[in-house]
Design a protein around this motif. Structure first.
Motif, PDB file in Angstrom:
ATOM      1  N   ASN A  28       0.806  -1.225   0.000  1.00  0.00           N
ATOM      2  CA  ASN A  28       0.000   0.000   0.000  1.00  0.00           C
ATOM      3  C   ASN A  28       0.836   1.272   0.000  1.00  0.00           C
ATOM      4  OD1 ASN A  28      -3.062  -0.560   0.300  1.00  0.00           O
ATOM      5  ND2 ASN A  28      -2.030  -2.132   1.515  1.00  0.00           N
ATOM      6  N   VAL A  29       1.938   1.263   0.732  1.00  0.00           N
ATOM      7  CA  VAL A  29       2.862   2.394   0.774  1.00  0.00           C
ATOM      8  C   VAL A  29       4.269   1.801   0.692  1.00  0.00           C
ATOM      9  CG1 VAL A  29       3.667   4.411   2.054  1.00  0.00           C
ATOM     10  CG2 VAL A  29       1.277   3.686   2.273  1.00  0.00           C
ATOM     11  N   PRO A  30       4.884   1.821  -0.489  1.00  0.00           N
ATOM     12  CA  PRO A  30       6.192   1.190  -0.658  1.00  0.00           C
ATOM     13  C   PRO A  30       7.219   1.709   0.347  1.00  0.00           C
ATOM     14  CG  PRO A  30       5.284   1.815  -2.775  1.00  0.00           C
ATOM     15  CD  PRO A  30       4.385   2.407  -1.727  1.00  0.00           C
ATOM     16  N   PHE A  31       8.024   0.783   0.865  1.00  0.00           N
ATOM     17  CA  PHE A  31       9.069   1.140   1.816  1.00  0.00           C
ATOM     18  C   PHE A  31      10.140   1.971   1.125  1.00  0.00           C
ATOM     19  CE2 PHE A  31       8.276  -3.012   4.359  1.00  0.00           C
ATOM     20  CZ  PHE A  31       7.148  -2.461   4.908  1.00  0.00           C
ATOM     21  N   GLU A  32      10.711   2.888   1.875  1.00  0.00           N
ATOM     22  CA  GLU A  32      11.800   3.702   1.373  1.00  0.00           C
ATOM     23  C   GLU A  32      13.150   3.101   1.735  1.00  0.00           C
ATOM     24  OE1 GLU A  32      11.309   7.811   2.529  1.00  0.00           O
ATOM     25  OE2 GLU A  32       9.146   7.682   2.247  1.00  0.00           O
ATOM     26  N   LEU A  33      13.142   2.077   2.574  1.00  0.00           N
ATOM     27  CA  LEU A  33      14.375   1.444   3.035  1.00  0.00           C
ATOM     28  C   LEU A  33      14.426   0.000   2.560  1.00  0.00           C
ATOM     29  CD1 LEU A  33      14.172   2.667   6.739  1.00  0.00           C
ATOM     30  CD2 LEU A  33      15.428   3.716   4.879  1.00  0.00           C
ATOM     31  N   THR A  34      15.631  -0.501   2.317  1.00  0.00           N
ATOM     32  CA  THR A  34      15.750  -1.903   1.925  1.00  0.00           C
ATOM     33  C   THR A  34      15.553  -2.830   3.120  1.00  0.00           C
ATOM     34  OG1 THR A  34      18.144  -1.683   2.122  1.00  0.00           O
ATOM     35  CG2 THR A  34      17.218  -1.524  -0.082  1.00  0.00           C
ATOM     36  N   VAL A  35      15.931  -2.388   4.305  1.00  0.00           N
ATOM     37  CA  VAL A  35      15.682  -3.138   5.531  1.00  0.00           C
ATOM     38  C   VAL A  35      14.539  -2.423   6.246  1.00  0.00           C
ATOM     39  CG1 VAL A  35      16.652  -3.900   7.736  1.00  0.00           C
ATOM     40  CG2 VAL A  35      18.096  -3.844   5.684  1.00  0.00           C
ATOM     41  N   PRO A  36      13.364  -3.090   6.408  1.00  0.00           N
ATOM     42  CA  PRO A  36      12.204  -2.384   6.948  1.00  0.00           C
ATOM     43  C   PRO A  36      12.370  -1.834   8.369  1.00  0.00           C
ATOM     44  CG  PRO A  36      11.577  -4.547   6.113  1.00  0.00           C
ATOM     45  CD  PRO A  36      13.059  -4.445   6.023  1.00  0.00           C
ATOM     46  N   PHE A  37      13.195  -2.498   9.199  1.00  0.00           N
ATOM     47  CA  PHE A  37      13.366  -2.060  10.584  1.00  0.00           C
ATOM     48  C   PHE A  37      14.838  -2.173  10.968  1.00  0.00           C
ATOM     49  CE2 PHE A  37       9.138  -3.831  10.182  1.00  0.00           C
ATOM     50  CZ  PHE A  37       8.355  -2.805  10.665  1.00  0.00           C
ATOM     51  N   SER A  38      15.338  -1.162  11.650  1.00  0.00           N
ATOM     52  CA  SER A  38      16.721  -1.162  12.103  1.00  0.00           C
ATOM     53  C   SER A  38      16.777  -0.433  13.445  1.00  0.00           C
ATOM     54  CB  SER A  38      17.581  -0.443  11.064  1.00  0.00           C
ATOM     55  OG  SER A  38      18.923  -0.467  11.442  1.00  0.00           O
ATOM     56  N   LYS A  39      17.679  -0.851  14.298  1.00  0.00           N
ATOM     57  CA  LYS A  39      17.785  -0.217  15.613  1.00  0.00           C
ATOM     58  C   LYS A  39      18.875   0.849  15.606  1.00  0.00           C
ATOM     59  CE  LYS A  39      16.163  -4.283  17.893  1.00  0.00           C
ATOM     60  NZ  LYS A  39      15.329  -4.384  18.983  1.00  0.00           N
ATOM     61  N   ILE A  40      18.598   1.936  16.295  1.00  0.00           N
ATOM     62  CA  ILE A  40      19.595   2.973  16.552  1.00  0.00           C
ATOM     63  C   ILE A  40      19.576   3.170  18.072  1.00  0.00           C
ATOM     64  CG2 ILE A  40      20.303   5.357  16.207  1.00  0.00           C
ATOM     65  CD1 ILE A  40      18.783   5.325  13.552  1.00  0.00           C
ATOM     66  N   ASN A  41      20.604   2.693  18.722  1.00  0.00           N
ATOM     67  CA  ASN A  41      20.672   2.752  20.179  1.00  0.00           C
ATOM     68  C   ASN A  41      21.976   3.436  20.591  1.00  0.00           C
ATOM     69  OD1 ASN A  41      18.306   1.185  20.232  1.00  0.00           O
ATOM     70  ND2 ASN A  41      19.476  -0.706  20.237  1.00  0.00           N
ATOM     71  N   LYS A  42      21.909   4.249  21.618  1.00  0.00           N
ATOM     72  CA  LYS A  42      23.081   4.953  22.153  1.00  0.00           C
ATOM     73  C   LYS A  42      23.040   4.848  23.678  1.00  0.00           C
ATOM     74  CE  LYS A  42      23.763   7.292  18.105  1.00  0.00           C
ATOM     75  NZ  LYS A  42      24.951   7.440  17.328  1.00  0.00           N
ATOM     76  N   HIS A  43      24.214   4.913  24.300  1.00  0.00           N
ATOM     77  CA  HIS A  43      24.251   4.912  25.768  1.00  0.00           C
ATOM     78  C   HIS A  43      25.454   5.709  26.256  1.00  0.00           C
ATOM     79  CE1 HIS A  43      26.894   1.445  24.913  1.00  0.00           C
ATOM     80  NE2 HIS A  43      27.493   1.792  26.034  1.00  0.00           N
ATOM     81  N   VAL A  44      25.441   6.001  27.558  1.00  0.00           N
ATOM     82  CA  VAL A  44      26.516   6.740  28.217  1.00  0.00           C
ATOM     83  C   VAL A  44      27.024   5.869  29.355  1.00  0.00           C
ATOM     84  CG1 VAL A  44      27.127   8.835  29.488  1.00  0.00           C
ATOM     85  CG2 VAL A  44      25.361   8.937  27.704  1.00  0.00           C
ATOM     86  N   ARG A  45      28.340   5.759  29.461  1.00  0.00           N
ATOM     87  CA  ARG A  45      28.967   5.025  30.574  1.00  0.00           C
ATOM     88  C   ARG A  45      29.748   5.991  31.457  1.00  0.00           C
ATOM     89  NH1 ARG A  45      29.240  -0.665  29.966  1.00  0.00           N
ATOM     90  NH2 ARG A  45      28.533  -1.338  27.908  1.00  0.00           N
ATOM     91  N   ASP A  46      29.812   5.662  32.734  1.00  0.00           N
ATOM     92  CA  ASP A  46      30.620   6.468  33.644  1.00  0.00           C
ATOM     93  C   ASP A  46      32.070   5.996  33.589  1.00  0.00           C
ATOM     94  OD1 ASP A  46      30.784   4.170  35.231  1.00  0.00           O
ATOM     95  OD2 ASP A  46      29.455   4.948  36.794  1.00  0.00           O
ATOM     96  N   GLU A  47      32.920   6.618  34.391  1.00  0.00           N
ATOM     97  CA  GLU A  47      34.358   6.279  34.384  1.00  0.00           C
ATOM     98  C   GLU A  47      34.642   4.843  34.825  1.00  0.00           C
ATOM     99  OE1 GLU A  47      33.059   8.234  38.111  1.00  0.00           O
ATOM    100  OE2 GLU A  47      33.071   8.962  36.068  1.00  0.00           O
ATOM    101  N   ASP A  48      33.683   4.202  35.496  1.00  0.00           N
ATOM    102  CA  ASP A  48      33.849   2.808  35.906  1.00  0.00           C
ATOM    103  C   ASP A  48      33.273   1.826  34.888  1.00  0.00           C
ATOM    104  OD1 ASP A  48      35.066   3.531  38.355  1.00  0.00           O
ATOM    105  OD2 ASP A  48      33.083   3.880  39.253  1.00  0.00           O
ATOM    106  N   GLY A  49      32.737   2.349  33.803  1.00  0.00           N
ATOM    107  CA  GLY A  49      32.193   1.485  32.766  1.00  0.00           C
ATOM    108  C   GLY A  49      30.733   1.111  32.938  1.00  0.00           C
ATOM    109  N   ASN A  50      30.060   1.698  33.926  1.00  0.00           N
ATOM    110  CA  ASN A  50      28.646   1.414  34.154  1.00  0.00           C
ATOM    111  C   ASN A  50      27.765   2.254  33.234  1.00  0.00           C
ATOM    112  OD1 ASN A  50      29.150  -0.292  36.492  1.00  0.00           O
ATOM    113  ND2 ASN A  50      29.725   1.612  37.520  1.00  0.00           N
ATOM    114  N   ILE A  51      26.737   1.636  32.668  1.00  0.00           N
ATOM    115  CA  ILE A  51      25.791   2.402  31.864  1.00  0.00           C
ATOM    116  C   ILE A  51      24.967   3.272  32.803  1.00  0.00           C
ATOM    117  CG2 ILE A  51      23.774   2.279  30.346  1.00  0.00           C
ATOM    118  CD1 ILE A  51      24.947  -0.275  29.162  1.00  0.00           C
ATOM    119  N   ILE A  52      24.959   4.578  32.522  1.00  0.00           N
ATOM    120  CA  ILE A  52      24.238   5.523  33.373  1.00  0.00           C
ATOM    121  C   ILE A  52      23.071   6.188  32.650  1.00  0.00           C
ATOM    122  CG2 ILE A  52      26.189   5.940  34.913  1.00  0.00           C
ATOM    123  CD1 ILE A  52      26.706   8.555  33.301  1.00  0.00           C
TER     124      ILE A  52
END
Length: 142
Positions: A28-52
């Motif tokens: 019904n509405v052609p996809f504009e991407l060749t892969v229909p779904f993709s993840k974009i994830n980002k995170h921040v770690r502290d100086e000890d390597g823990n995700i904060i």
């Protein structure tokens, strides 16, 4: 009409159903991407390597991005980490040619945070959960 049985779906059954709706949507509405779904994830770690802090998003079919989760450790909230992650995602969205970011949040979460960053409420679901509201927000990206 014949006899039909309703059963609990397996992971494969659910995958089959998802694939059929993806095919229907694309017809019904052609996809504009060749892969229909993709993840974009980002995170921040502290100086000890823990995700904060972190943000998890899904970039999908029609150059849209859904923010699934944005989290900052309790003791670090209101220090700008959430804003930095959101700005990083918005900049990434521009690089990918994304034109719309959307998300949902509850009244006890971060509605005001997103509104402050230019997101507009386009829907509200009352009593989800009971005695609370779920807000649906969007932001157009240049």
């Amino acid at each position: 009409m014949g006899q039909y049985l309703i059963r609990e779906s397996t992971k494969d059954d659910a995958g089959f159903i998802e694939q059929r709706i993806v095919e229907y949507n694309e017809s019904n509405v052609p996809f504009e991407l060749t892969v229909p779904f993709s993840k974009i994830n980002k995170h921040v770690r502290d100086e000890d390597g823990n995700i904060i802090a972190g943000i998890n998003c899904v970039y999908y079919s029609w150059r849209c991005l859904y923010i699934d989760a944005l989290w900052v450790r309790d003791d670090l909230r209101k220090n700008g980490l959430g804003s930095k992650l959101l700005l990083e995602i918005e900049n990434t969205a521009r690089e990918y040619g994304i034109h719309l970011i959307h998300l949902d949040t509850f009244d006890f979460q971060a509605k005001d945070f997103y509104v402050k960053h230019g997101y507009e409420i386009h829907g509200v679901l009352d009593d989800c959960p009971l005695s609370h509201q779920r807000f649906y927000l969007q932001k157009r990206i240049d």
